[in-house]
Design a protein around this motif. Sequence first.
Motif, PDB file in Angstrom:
ATOM      1  N   TYR B 103     -15.311 -13.367  52.664  1.00  0.00           N
ATOM      2  CA  TYR B 103     -14.215 -12.988  51.763  1.00  0.00           C
ATOM      3  C   TYR B 103     -13.796 -14.258  51.033  1.00  0.00           C
ATOM      4  O   TYR B 103     -13.644 -15.314  51.646  1.00  0.00           O
ATOM      5  N   SER B 104     -13.578 -14.144  49.731  1.00  0.00           N
ATOM      6  CA  SER B 104     -13.041 -15.291  48.997  1.00  0.00           C
ATOM      7  C   SER B 104     -11.528 -15.141  48.961  1.00  0.00           C
ATOM      8  O   SER B 104     -10.963 -14.226  49.548  1.00  0.00           O
ATOM      9  N   ASP B 105     -10.870 -16.036  48.247  1.00  0.00           N
ATOM     10  CA  ASP B 105      -9.458 -15.883  47.880  1.00  0.00           C
ATOM     11  C   ASP B 105      -9.302 -14.472  47.287  1.00  0.00           C
ATOM     12  O   ASP B 105     -10.193 -13.988  46.588  1.00  0.00           O
ATOM     13  N   SER B 106      -8.167 -13.825  47.565  1.00  0.00           N
ATOM     14  CA  SER B 106      -8.001 -12.456  47.084  1.00  0.00           C
ATOM     15  C   SER B 106      -8.001 -12.348  45.572  1.00  0.00           C
ATOM     16  O   SER B 106      -8.241 -11.268  45.029  1.00  0.00           O
ATOM     17  N   ARG B 107      -7.773 -13.475  44.896  1.00  0.00           N
ATOM     18  CA  ARG B 107      -7.814 -13.472  43.431  1.00  0.00           C
ATOM     19  C   ARG B 107      -9.218 -13.775  42.906  1.00  0.00           C
ATOM     20  O   ARG B 107      -9.478 -13.678  41.721  1.00  0.00           O
ATOM     21  N   GLY B 108     -10.113 -14.123  43.819  1.00  0.00           N
ATOM     22  CA  GLY B 108     -11.438 -14.589  43.415  1.00  0.00           C
ATOM     23  C   GLY B 108     -11.526 -16.092  43.614  1.00  0.00           C
ATOM     24  O   GLY B 108     -10.509 -16.779  43.698  1.00  0.00           O
ATOM     25  N   LEU B 109     -12.748 -16.625  43.678  1.00  0.00           N
ATOM     26  CA  LEU B 109     -12.952 -18.058  43.897  1.00  0.00           C
ATOM     27  C   LEU B 109     -12.265 -18.847  42.792  1.00  0.00           C
ATOM     28  O   LEU B 109     -12.425 -18.559  41.597  1.00  0.00           O
ATOM     29  N   LEU B 110     -11.537 -19.871  43.199  1.00  0.00           N
ATOM     30  CA  LEU B 110     -10.762 -20.651  42.230  1.00  0.00           C
ATOM     31  C   LEU B 110     -11.643 -21.265  41.147  1.00  0.00           C
ATOM     32  O   LEU B 110     -11.307 -21.238  39.956  1.00  0.00           O
ATOM     33  N   GLU B 111     -12.786 -21.802  41.546  1.00  0.00           N
ATOM     34  CA  GLU B 111     -13.654 -22.476  40.566  1.00  0.00           C
ATOM     35  C   GLU B 111     -14.137 -21.512  39.493  1.00  0.00           C
ATOM     36  O   GLU B 111     -14.304 -21.880  38.333  1.00  0.00           O
ATOM     37  N   ILE B 112     -14.359 -20.272  39.902  1.00  0.00           N
ATOM     38  CA  ILE B 112     -14.815 -19.291  38.917  1.00  0.00           C
ATOM     39  C   ILE B 112     -13.659 -18.872  38.014  1.00  0.00           C
ATOM     40  O   ILE B 112     -13.829 -18.696  36.798  1.00  0.00           O
ATOM     41  N   ARG B 113     -12.470 -18.765  38.593  1.00  0.00           N
ATOM     42  CA  ARG B 113     -11.303 -18.477  37.752  1.00  0.00           C
ATOM     43  C   ARG B 113     -11.083 -19.599  36.749  1.00  0.00           C
ATOM     44  O   ARG B 113     -10.653 -19.369  35.613  1.00  0.00           O
ATOM     45  N   LYS B 114     -11.406 -20.816  37.156  1.00  0.00           N
ATOM     46  CA  LYS B 114     -11.291 -21.943  36.213  1.00  0.00           C
ATOM     47  C   LYS B 114     -12.302 -21.785  35.087  1.00  0.00           C
ATOM     48  O   LYS B 114     -12.007 -22.056  33.925  1.00  0.00           O
ATOM     49  N   GLU B 115     -13.517 -21.343  35.434  1.00  0.00           N
ATOM     50  CA  GLU B 115     -14.525 -21.112  34.394  1.00  0.00           C
ATOM     51  C   GLU B 115     -14.041 -20.050  33.415  1.00  0.00           C
ATOM     52  O   GLU B 115     -14.222 -20.166  32.193  1.00  0.00           O
ATOM     53  N   VAL B 116     -13.417 -19.012  33.953  1.00  0.00           N
ATOM     54  CA  VAL B 116     -12.887 -17.946  33.088  1.00  0.00           C
ATOM     55  C   VAL B 116     -11.783 -18.517  32.199  1.00  0.00           C
ATOM     56  O   VAL B 116     -11.746 -18.256  30.991  1.00  0.00           O
ATOM     57  N   ALA B 117     -10.899 -19.311  32.787  1.00  0.00           N
ATOM     58  CA  ALA B 117      -9.812 -19.916  32.015  1.00  0.00           C
ATOM     59  C   ALA B 117     -10.362 -20.805  30.900  1.00  0.00           C
ATOM     60  O   ALA B 117      -9.870 -20.780  29.770  1.00  0.00           O
ATOM     61  N   ASP B 118     -11.404 -21.550  31.208  1.00  0.00           N
ATOM     62  CA  ASP B 118     -12.018 -22.408  30.181  1.00  0.00           C
ATOM     63  C   ASP B 118     -12.595 -21.569  29.052  1.00  0.00           C
ATOM     64  O   ASP B 118     -12.460 -21.896  27.876  1.00  0.00           O
ATOM     65  N   PHE B 119     -13.240 -20.486  29.428  1.00  0.00           N
ATOM     66  CA  PHE B 119     -13.813 -19.572  28.435  1.00  0.00           C
ATOM     67  C   PHE B 119     -12.722 -19.040  27.508  1.00  0.00           C
ATOM     68  O   PHE B 119     -12.863 -19.048  26.275  1.00  0.00           O
ATOM     69  N   ILE B 120     -11.629 -18.583  28.116  1.00  0.00           N
ATOM     70  CA  ILE B 120     -10.528 -18.028  27.325  1.00  0.00           C
ATOM     71  C   ILE B 120      -9.960 -19.114  26.409  1.00  0.00           C
ATOM     72  O   ILE B 120      -9.678 -18.875  25.230  1.00  0.00           O
ATOM     73  N   GLY B 121      -9.838 -20.314  26.958  1.00  0.00           N
ATOM     74  CA  GLY B 121      -9.330 -21.440  26.169  1.00  0.00           C
ATOM     75  C   GLY B 121     -10.213 -21.738  24.957  1.00  0.00           C
ATOM     76  O   GLY B 121      -9.725 -21.941  23.846  1.00  0.00           O
ATOM     77  N   ARG B 122     -11.517 -21.728  25.175  1.00  0.00           N
ATOM     78  CA  ARG B 122     -12.454 -21.995  24.063  1.00  0.00           C
ATOM     79  C   ARG B 122     -12.398 -20.863  23.043  1.00  0.00           C
ATOM     80  O   ARG B 122     -12.417 -21.085  21.843  1.00  0.00           O
ATOM     81  N   ARG B 123     -12.327 -19.649  23.577  1.00  0.00           N
ATOM     82  CA  ARG B 123     -12.368 -18.494  22.676  1.00  0.00           C
ATOM     83  C   ARG B 123     -11.121 -18.446  21.800  1.00  0.00           C
ATOM     84  O   ARG B 123     -11.196 -18.156  20.609  1.00  0.00           O
ATOM     85  N   ASP B 124      -9.949 -18.691  22.419  1.00  0.00           N
ATOM     86  CA  ASP B 124      -8.683 -18.472  21.723  1.00  0.00           C
ATOM     87  C   ASP B 124      -8.046 -19.740  21.149  1.00  0.00           C
ATOM     88  O   ASP B 124      -7.181 -19.648  20.277  1.00  0.00           O
ATOM     89  N   GLY B 125      -8.434 -20.888  21.682  1.00  0.00           N
ATOM     90  CA  GLY B 125      -7.777 -22.111  21.242  1.00  0.00           C
ATOM     91  C   GLY B 125      -6.447 -22.356  21.933  1.00  0.00           C
ATOM     92  O   GLY B 125      -5.669 -23.197  21.500  1.00  0.00           O
ATOM     93  N   TYR B 126      -6.163 -21.640  22.994  1.00  0.00           N
ATOM     94  CA  TYR B 126      -4.939 -21.863  23.766  1.00  0.00           C
ATOM     95  C   TYR B 126      -5.303 -21.946  25.235  1.00  0.00           C
ATOM     96  O   TYR B 126      -6.172 -21.215  25.698  1.00  0.00           O
ATOM     97  N   PRO B 127      -4.621 -22.803  26.007  1.00  0.00           N
ATOM     98  CA  PRO B 127      -4.993 -22.939  27.423  1.00  0.00           C
ATOM     99  C   PRO B 127      -4.678 -21.662  28.207  1.00  0.00           C
ATOM    100  O   PRO B 127      -3.800 -20.889  27.819  1.00  0.00           O
TER     101      PRO B 127
END
Lengths: 532, 481
Positions: B103-127
């Motif tokens: 089982y990972s963190d209930s929100r999902g693995l932190l490192e992968i959530r960071k990858e998602v956050a980076d993706f959103i940041g690149r896509r939108d131009g906002y952190p």
Amino acid sequence: MRRFVSEGAKSLSLVSRPFLHRFEELLHLRFLSSTSVLDCPLSSSPSSSPMDPTPLTVDTINPKVLKCEYAVRGEVVTIAQRLQQELKDKPGSHPFDEILYCNIGNPQSLGQQPITFFREVLALCDHPSLLDKSETSGLFSADSIDRAWQILDQIPGRATGAYSHSQGVKGLRDAIASGIEARDGYPADPDDIFLTDGASPAVHMMMQLLTRSESDGILCPIPQYPLYSASIALHGGTLVPYYLDEANGWGLEVSELKKQLDAAKSKGVSVRALVVINPGNPTGQVLSEENQRQIVEFCKKEGLVLLADEVYQENIYAPEKQFHSFKKVARSMGYGEEDISLVSFQSVSKGYYGECGKRGGYMEVTGFAANIREQIYKVASVNLCSNISGQILASLVMNPPKANESYESYYAERDGILSSLARRAKILEDAFNSLEGVSCNKAEGAMYLFPRIRLPEKAIKAAEAANTVPDAFYCKHLLNATGVVVVPGSGFGQVPGTWHFRCTILPQEDKIPAVASRLTEFHKGFMDEFRD
Amino acid sequence: MSSKALDYESLNENVKKVQYAVRGELYLRASELEKEGKKIIFTNVGNPHALGQKPLTFPRQVVALCQAPFLLDDSNVSLLFPADAIARAKHYLSYTSGGLGAYSDSRGLLEIRKEVADFIGRRDGYPSDPELIYLTDGASKGVMQLLNAIIRGQGDGILVPVPQYPLYSAAIALFGGSFVPYYLEETANWGLSAADLGQSVAQARAKGITVRAMVIINPGNPTGQCLSEANLRDILQFCYQENLVLLGDEVYQQNIYQDERPFISAKKVLMDMGGPISRELQLVSFHTVSKGYWGECGQRGGYFEMTNIPSRSVEEIYKVASISLSPNVPAQIFMGLMVNPPKPGDISYDQFVRESKGILESLRRRARIMTDGFNSCMNVVCNFTEGAMYSFPQIRLPPRAIEDAKKAGKAADVFYCLKLLEATGISTVPGSGFGQKEGVFHLRTTILPAEEDMLEIMESFKKFNNEFMEQYEDHPGYPRM
């Protein structure tokens, strides 16, 4: 905060009174600070004043969400995560080197290795083009390749990335039904099987079907795995507790079931189902066949759906005990589809395979009319299907290697894990029993120990002063002193005035002596500090 | 013996109210016919791999290695796997405590959530904050979690576009809430207007319903339209003034087939607006690995990102997520790979781009073939599929057909779709499953059948449609709509 129907001379509740009182105070404060016109958030139909400010805040969130709790990843765990970060940022800042998560049945996070054959098959199914390459036979066993072919042939187009039938791939359900039949000696129908992302979603589905309102009750064991209490709260029903008998190896008495059922009925609760966890969680007891027959008879007589959580069916350590599925027991009594409504839950997360992260499981649903089955299918279809890799794994778990090349290595891995679990269960059980004021029932099965701690009055008072439930107080002290994370018994339910905690038997065998000695040392210190 | 414990009468009423046509009557009939040996083309659900789309190679290589980490110790592993897949697998495994089986963190693995956050940041131009991103077993589970948190009872309404993807109506029924429709205007390319929205809300409130949230599906399902920046600003403004949570279903953001309206996320527009609205408007955005050019439906991988949700509410949402322990770990890795794909210079980059482009360009062509094919029929009008994976043609049905349908106890479009299925094996979903204006009929099909089969499928449809119209139309050579 009415969580339970049953009341008697001792008021029976999941948490002790001081804690409950504080919670009610908090609710009251929220009312006062809210500017919107709200009914009591515990009612199911709030006043619909059209001009309510209604962003998503804790005042306007679904009250059933507020009500539900799940201690396995609750407060103590949150503290542990903070300590773990502190250890990382500042090594040596605590009297221990590492946090040991004994709060959750998550074997592979504590070093248990997956079964090689299963992973070989899954890897091949994840990347089927491997099967077209000659080099593959150099890296994978021949029969994992065979099994992968067999499985992929059941999946249209070998497309493991496609949504399957909403109950799961037919061929995989066939394999699971065969496995159930081989296990029980009675036929199983693949159309009775609903593959789900772990057993938990299947439990939620049944609670959803069974719960119309707060007047619908579900009989649950106390202590119980808090998925049940949480799910009942989320669906707006009422948990009707029945007490397992700690003095008698956590035994389940049908007279207790009857007593609680009647008490609930007299309060206007329509009791719909009985949850039995066998082997038990957190209690670890394995029911005797005779006991199971009584339970089946009881459900049949009282018209209750039997919800049989059998996820620990492969975790049996007591040599004199054996797992019998409730379906087998019912069929052996001559009871068929017309006689008893029964749902059996199984998972890939436990046993000797411990594949928690895959989210694989199923429920086998028997004894329901066709129009109910359609409704179950309909609800399953809204989510389209469960993850295919988990479905494949469920079929492997229920249909493991028999006599072929991988059998010996598979058997060695399996036996190694199971015998080690049995040894660890015994060592920790003995360690707990050696502690002052602590008694611990044997873990006949499952993955946990649930020792009872007799807390001195001084400790209880200190807990109250710290606004904490006494067993949580103990567990937090334990965590801060040793880095070991356990879950307070109040998270599972217990007879009021008694205190427990649940500890898994999962740390690797070489860590167990250290765990035992750390706990022993801590407990001695705790008692020295708080002894009356 | 007591009567059955759970019979139809004592079933939760909310469950009875649930409808999900995507796997309803038409699909069940199609499955029956398939068992009898008939060739069926399943275009009822957005399930690319089931219609021959191949999985992208790189992610499958990485996940297979994560599944069987002992391969990484074998010196021959490089015979079967490229070095960058091997490196990626090692990388992902290092994020876990125990590999895919824990089982990972209930929100999902932190490192992968960071990858998602980076993706959103690149896509939108906002952190973007990884702590406000929750990975889920498919986007549907995320939608259900949020709706469950929002809906207290029947008095709570959720604004949903009509036509809609019926997950929304099903979930609202299941949780005992009220469905508040706002109609998309077919003649205006399935556009929506603030006036319309205002009217829907007013009507709901007049009935005593508290409207809590608004759903947008962008690109639309089944309608395919892509919202413009102006559209999104209007919607955000509307939600802000009416105090609604905006639920942005953006799962088709990588499926765009025209260049006039590229995808813009609701979050980007919100942040661009600045001021109090950007700090206060509550938004939850959903994405998935099931669509785009990945089409990995069977993995059940998705996420939601929360914007301006108070921390106490986030805690409650976390608590509910924790009851399910964790989302499945392999799908989390698929998500990580999707938001962080091979880069120029990586060994697998060229193959990855070739495979991805191939799929997207083909989808674009198929969208055109299908739209044109439908529009060439006299009684069919079809808006162009600007995005997503579906075609939603409007079919004019003659009065006698509607009569026959009634006699058969079926809605007219269900009747038509069943006949289409029996004649051609094409399994669609009737428009009534998504919602449509009274007396107007549609069907939803996907643009997913293989490109080489498309023309034949459209011919097959046209032949059936002609015969149907010949049978039911009163004047031969029926007039154009």
